[in-house]
Design a protein around this motif. Structure first.
Motif, PDB file in Angstrom:
ATOM      1  N   LYS A  58      30.500  37.757 -50.115  1.00 33.42           N
ATOM      2  CA  LYS A  58      29.187  37.800 -49.310  1.00 33.42           C
ATOM      3  C   LYS A  58      28.349  36.834 -50.304  1.00 33.42           C
ATOM      4  O   LYS A  58      27.427  37.711 -51.007  1.00 33.42           O
ATOM      5  N   HIS A  89      34.260  31.792 -37.619  1.00 35.51           N
ATOM      6  CA  HIS A  89      33.102  32.505 -38.639  1.00 35.51           C
ATOM      7  C   HIS A  89      32.904  31.977 -39.374  1.00 35.51           C
ATOM      8  O   HIS A  89      32.692  32.052 -41.015  1.00 35.51           O
ATOM      9  N   LEU A  97      25.578  25.630 -38.543  1.00 32.94           N
ATOM     10  CA  LEU A  97      25.153  27.820 -38.198  1.00 32.94           C
ATOM     11  C   LEU A  97      24.991  28.168 -36.871  1.00 32.94           C
ATOM     12  O   LEU A  97      24.668  28.898 -36.355  1.00 32.94           O
ATOM     13  N   GLU A 132      26.348  30.716 -35.765  1.00 35.62           N
ATOM     14  CA  GLU A 132      26.266  31.146 -37.015  1.00 35.62           C
ATOM     15  C   GLU A 132      27.729  32.283 -38.002  1.00 35.62           C
ATOM     16  O   GLU A 132      28.340  33.670 -37.914  1.00 35.62           O
ATOM     17  N   GLU A 153      30.059  32.697 -41.099  1.00 39.36           N
ATOM     18  CA  GLU A 153      29.712  33.842 -41.672  1.00 39.36           C
ATOM     19  C   GLU A 153      30.289  32.339 -43.513  1.00 39.36           C
ATOM     20  O   GLU A 153      29.257  33.520 -44.517  1.00 39.36           O
ATOM     21  N   ILE A 184      30.522  28.833 -44.305  1.00 44.09           N
ATOM     22  CA  ILE A 184      30.677  27.166 -45.012  1.00 44.09           C
ATOM     23  C   ILE A 184      31.244  25.953 -45.271  1.00 44.09           C
ATOM     24  O   ILE A 184      31.156  26.540 -47.016  1.00 44.09           O
ATOM     25  N   GLN A 233      20.538  29.918 -47.161  1.00 43.71           N
ATOM     26  CA  GLN A 233      22.117  31.187 -47.728  1.00 43.71           C
ATOM     27  C   GLN A 233      21.625  32.679 -47.818  1.00 43.71           C
ATOM     28  O   GLN A 233      22.139  33.789 -47.254  1.00 43.71           O
ATOM     29  N   LYS A 253      20.789  33.664 -44.656  1.00 44.46           N
ATOM     30  CA  LYS A 253      21.572  34.539 -43.685  1.00 44.46           C
ATOM     31  C   LYS A 253      22.741  35.050 -44.745  1.00 44.46           C
ATOM     32  O   LYS A 253      23.992  35.719 -43.932  1.00 44.46           O
ATOM     33  N   ILE A 268      24.872  33.744 -45.979  1.00 46.80           N
ATOM     34  CA  ILE A 268      26.515  33.105 -45.754  1.00 46.80           C
ATOM     35  C   ILE A 268      26.998  32.594 -47.332  1.00 46.80           C
ATOM     36  O   ILE A 268      26.576  32.399 -47.983  1.00 46.80           O
ATOM     37  N   THR A 269      28.468  32.936 -46.688  1.00 47.26           N
ATOM     38  CA  THR A 269      29.322  32.628 -48.151  1.00 47.26           C
ATOM     39  C   THR A 269      29.292  31.042 -48.065  1.00 47.26           C
ATOM     40  O   THR A 269      30.016  30.698 -46.952  1.00 47.26           O
ATOM     41  N   ILE A 270      29.710  30.109 -49.321  1.00 47.35           N
ATOM     42  CA  ILE A 270      29.925  29.058 -49.341  1.00 47.35           C
ATOM     43  C   ILE A 270      30.843  28.302 -50.863  1.00 47.35           C
ATOM     44  O   ILE A 270      30.873  28.665 -51.434  1.00 47.35           O
TER      45      ILE A 270
END
Ligand SMILES: Nc1ncnc2c1ncn2[C@@H]1O[C@H](COP(=O)(O)OP(=O)(O)OP(=O)(O)O)[C@@H](O)[C@H]1O
Ligand SMILES: [Mg+2]
Length: 324
Positions: free
Chosen positions: A38, A91, A167, A170, A172, A174, A199, A202, A204-206
């Motif tokens: 995460k 997601h 985005l 929203e 989880e 990208i 990231q 928010k 965000i997992t990339i």
């Protein structure tokens, strides 16, 4: 290294075989095991054709592996279908290298960034204007760009629009496939700054695919190095240059310093060409190009072993070391 409670996606023994002429098989991904956490970036690096896109495409259901599982939100997402798949797609989003080929040139930016929201019934058509402005501001573009068409923007601006669109729901996770490679170096830097800022905000997992180990080490939390469909090393991004030890990863790093013109350092170019993916050697796939190749390397495929928490390497030179 990473907290296992933050583990959000896990690929287990993922293999993808493509049928080829003469009844042969091309193994684009071979027994890939990777974890994503995460709010963290997993960078996937390696030369062209090593299988980076093949792997990341599984995460956005553009393809399915021949074998193996990918666990996310309590499901093996390689098996889901229908409504469940449709729900799950919200997601995980993707940003491609060249947004001009993934955008409909006849659509205004407003419609491009809001399309996923309309598809999932998250906004009404009457809310499009306000939402488009909000999304454009998030990626630091003026709100009135909503009225433009993709061809009226620079490559960097188009890539910001692609990020805004990704985005919108929203997500989880990208996945970014060479998302900055086509941009000039200064624009690339501003886009990476934007991605890392979003990231942090928010969580965000990339998943970031890249040829350039030098670039990805500057912001990747975890780096996986791929060679001919095999993951040969996984390590933390921070301090990577000091701990990276697979001869192929080291060669990739040398190539980075080469482009930075550090003439004080002896440059060791990678010898030879990668073998054809249809003819991967029985032992270590890097054996033919490795300056440290031993007899065992030609006979036995090395497996990924943990040297220390967060650092795994598949190389006979390091057998017997570490925790596994
Ligand atoms: N649909 C397909 N059918 C047959 N072979 C394929 C298919 N997709 C990919 N391949 C092969 O799988 C291998 C890995 O391809 P992939 O696109 O994953 O590489 P990559 O690491 O993303 O390369 P690049 O950096 O050039 O984008 C290549 O040899 C490619 O030719
Ligand atoms: Mg690719």
């Amino acid at each position: 290294m990473f907290d296992e409670k933050d583990l959000i996606l896990e690929a287990r023994h993922v293999t993808r075989r493509f049928p080829s002429a003469g009844g042969r098989e091309l193994v684009a991904c071979n027994d890939v095991n990777l974890k994503m956490y995460k709010g963290k970036t997993l960078g996937l690096v390696g030369e062209s054709g090593c299988g980076k896109s093949t792997f990341m495409r599984f995460l956005v259901w553009l393809d399915r592996p021949s074998e193996g599982e990918i666990w996310y939100r309590g499901k093996d997402i390689t098996k889901i279908k229908g409504k469940e798949l449709w729900q799950m797609r919200q997601h995980v989003q993707m940003v491609f290298q060249d947004p001009s080929t993934s955008f409909n040139p006849k659509m205004k930016i407003r419609d491009i960034v809001c399309e996923p929201l309309l598809n999932f019934g998250r906004i009404k058509p009457s809310e499009k204007n306000a939402k488009a402005r909000e999304l454009l501001e998030l990626v630091e573009l003026p709100g009135d760009f909503a009225d433009r068409y993709p061809h009226n923007m620079s490559g960097g601006q188009r890539q910001r629009v692609a990020i805004a669109r990704a985005l919108a729901l929203e997500p989880e996770i990208i996945v970014m496939d060479e998302a900055t490679s086509a941009l000039d170096v200064s624009v690339q830097e501003t886009i990476i700054e934007l991605i890392t800022k979003l990231q942090r905000e928010k969580q965000i997992t990339i998943g970031f695919i890249c040829h350039n180990l030098g670039l990805i080490q500057s912001f990747g939390h975890q780096i996986a190095v791929m060679y001919l469909g095999n993951i040969v090393e996984v390590m933390p991004g921070e301090g990577m240059a000091d701990i990276c030890c697979h001869p192929y990863s080291k060669a990739l790093l040398d190539a980075v310093f080469d482009t930075k013109m550090d003439f004080s350092k002896k440059i060791e170019p990678i010898k030879g060409e990668p073998p054809s993916p249809l003819d991967v050697p029985a032992g270590c796939p890097f054996a033919d190009r490795c300056p440290h190749c031993m007899e065992v390397c030609r006979e036995t495929r090395p497996i990924l072993r943990e040297l220390e928490p967060g650092h795994e390497v598949a190389c006979h030179l390091f057998e017997g070391r570490g925790t596994a």
